[in-house]
Design a protein around this motif. Structure first.
Motif, short mmCIF file in Angstrom:
data_model
loop_
_atom_site.label_atom_id
_atom_site.label_comp_id
_atom_site.label_asym_id
_atom_site.label_seq_id
_atom_site.Cartn_x
_atom_site.Cartn_y
_atom_site.Cartn_z
N GLN A 20 -47.24 62.33 -13.30
CA GLN A 20 -46.91 62.69 -14.69
C GLN A 20 -48.11 63.24 -15.46
O GLN A 20 -48.26 63.01 -16.66
CB GLN A 20 -46.29 61.50 -15.44
CG GLN A 20 -44.93 61.09 -14.88
CD GLN A 20 -43.97 62.28 -14.91
OE1 GLN A 20 -43.64 62.82 -15.95
NE2 GLN A 20 -43.55 62.73 -13.74
N THR B 240 -42.35 70.00 -12.38
CA THR B 240 -42.76 69.80 -10.99
C THR B 240 -42.80 71.13 -10.25
O THR B 240 -41.96 72.00 -10.48
CB THR B 240 -41.81 68.83 -10.26
OG1 THR B 240 -40.49 69.33 -10.37
CG2 THR B 240 -41.87 67.44 -10.85
N GLU C 30 -38.23 69.39 -16.23
CA GLU C 30 -37.32 68.25 -16.09
C GLU C 30 -37.36 67.47 -17.41
O GLU C 30 -38.43 67.24 -17.95
CB GLU C 30 -37.75 67.34 -14.95
CG GLU C 30 -37.63 67.96 -13.58
CD GLU C 30 -38.01 66.99 -12.48
OE1 GLU C 30 -37.63 65.80 -12.59
OE2 GLU C 30 -38.69 67.41 -11.55
N ALA D 40 -48.54 66.35 -10.84
CA ALA D 40 -47.21 66.26 -11.47
C ALA D 40 -46.48 65.00 -11.03
O ALA D 40 -45.70 64.43 -11.80
CB ALA D 40 -46.38 67.49 -11.14
N SER D 41 -46.73 64.53 -9.81
CA SER D 41 -46.11 63.29 -9.34
C SER D 41 -46.57 62.08 -10.14
O SER D 41 -45.86 61.10 -10.25
CB SER D 41 -46.45 63.07 -7.86
OG SER D 41 -45.93 64.11 -7.08
N GLY E 24 -37.79 64.74 -19.89
CA GLY E 24 -38.53 63.49 -19.93
C GLY E 24 -39.65 63.38 -18.91
O GLY E 24 -40.23 62.32 -18.74
N ARG E 25 -39.96 64.47 -18.21
CA ARG E 25 -41.03 64.45 -17.21
C ARG E 25 -41.83 65.74 -17.32
O ARG E 25 -41.37 66.73 -17.89
CB ARG E 25 -40.45 64.37 -15.80
CG ARG E 25 -39.62 63.12 -15.53
CD ARG E 25 -39.10 63.07 -14.10
NE ARG E 25 -40.11 63.26 -13.07
CZ ARG E 25 -40.88 62.28 -12.56
NH1 ARG E 25 -40.76 61.06 -13.01
NH2 ARG E 25 -41.76 62.54 -11.62
N VAL E 26 -43.03 65.74 -16.74
CA VAL E 26 -43.78 66.99 -16.68
C VAL E 26 -43.13 67.89 -15.63
O VAL E 26 -42.47 67.39 -14.72
CB VAL E 26 -45.28 66.75 -16.34
CG1 VAL E 26 -45.95 65.89 -17.39
CG2 VAL E 26 -45.46 66.16 -14.97
#
Length: 168
Positions: free
Chosen positions: A109, A135, A129, A106-107, A131-133
């Protein structure tokens, strides 16, 4: 046949005095110094473990290897031991918790939620989140330290240990 090597003597020559405590001891086991004092290294706990996660560690003392699977807290290691090395199984088996390292996919993406899927007590959750995968986070109150998530992580980003909790 080569002569048997005295591991304690070899460690002494390397500057080690006694066996280093493993990252994860057997569930319900007494503190490491008492465990090492009383353990005969007979191997009964290794053969009794149905998950086969109890392995020989440093000095021939048993330890838990979560890369082989999870602890189901079946109590077999404690039951089969003839020495007084275990606390009552009515107590909590240990105070270990899972920790997710920075190398988690996840870090980078990359979408992966295998640890959440393997977590029976639902201690690992993924927080969305924008705009992000998502976490991952670990709920220490729910995590029992079973290690199911360790073997399931494709990049080895999960560790189970007593970092955040004092072991007793």
């Amino acid at each position: 046949m080569p002569p048997e090597i005295d591991l304690a003597r070899r460690g002494l020559l390397r500057g080690k005095i006694g066996a280093t405590p493993p990252v994860v001891q057997l569930p319900w086991s007494v503190d490491w110094s008492a465990f090492v004092s009383g353990c005969t290294r007979c191997g009964d706990c290794l053969t009794a473990c149905p998950e086969q996660i109890v392995v020989l560690g440093e000095g021939g003392y048993p330890t838990v290897d979560f890369l082989r699977g999870e602890c189901t807290f079946c109590q077999q290691c404690a039951t089969v031991c003839k020495a007084p090395l275990f606390r009552p199984t009515t107590e909590a088996p240990w105070r270990y918790k899972a920790h997710i390292e920075a190398s988690c996919l996840a870090s980078a993406q990359v979408f992966c939620q295998r640890c959440q899927d393997s977590c029976e007590p639902r201690a690992i959750r993924f927080i969305p989140e924008l705009g992000r995968v998502p976490t991952p986070t670990v709920d220490d109150q729910r995590c029992n330290g079973c290690g199911a998530c360790v073997q399931d992580c494709p990049v080895g980003s999960i560790k189970v240990d007593g970092r955040s909790v004092a072991l007793g």
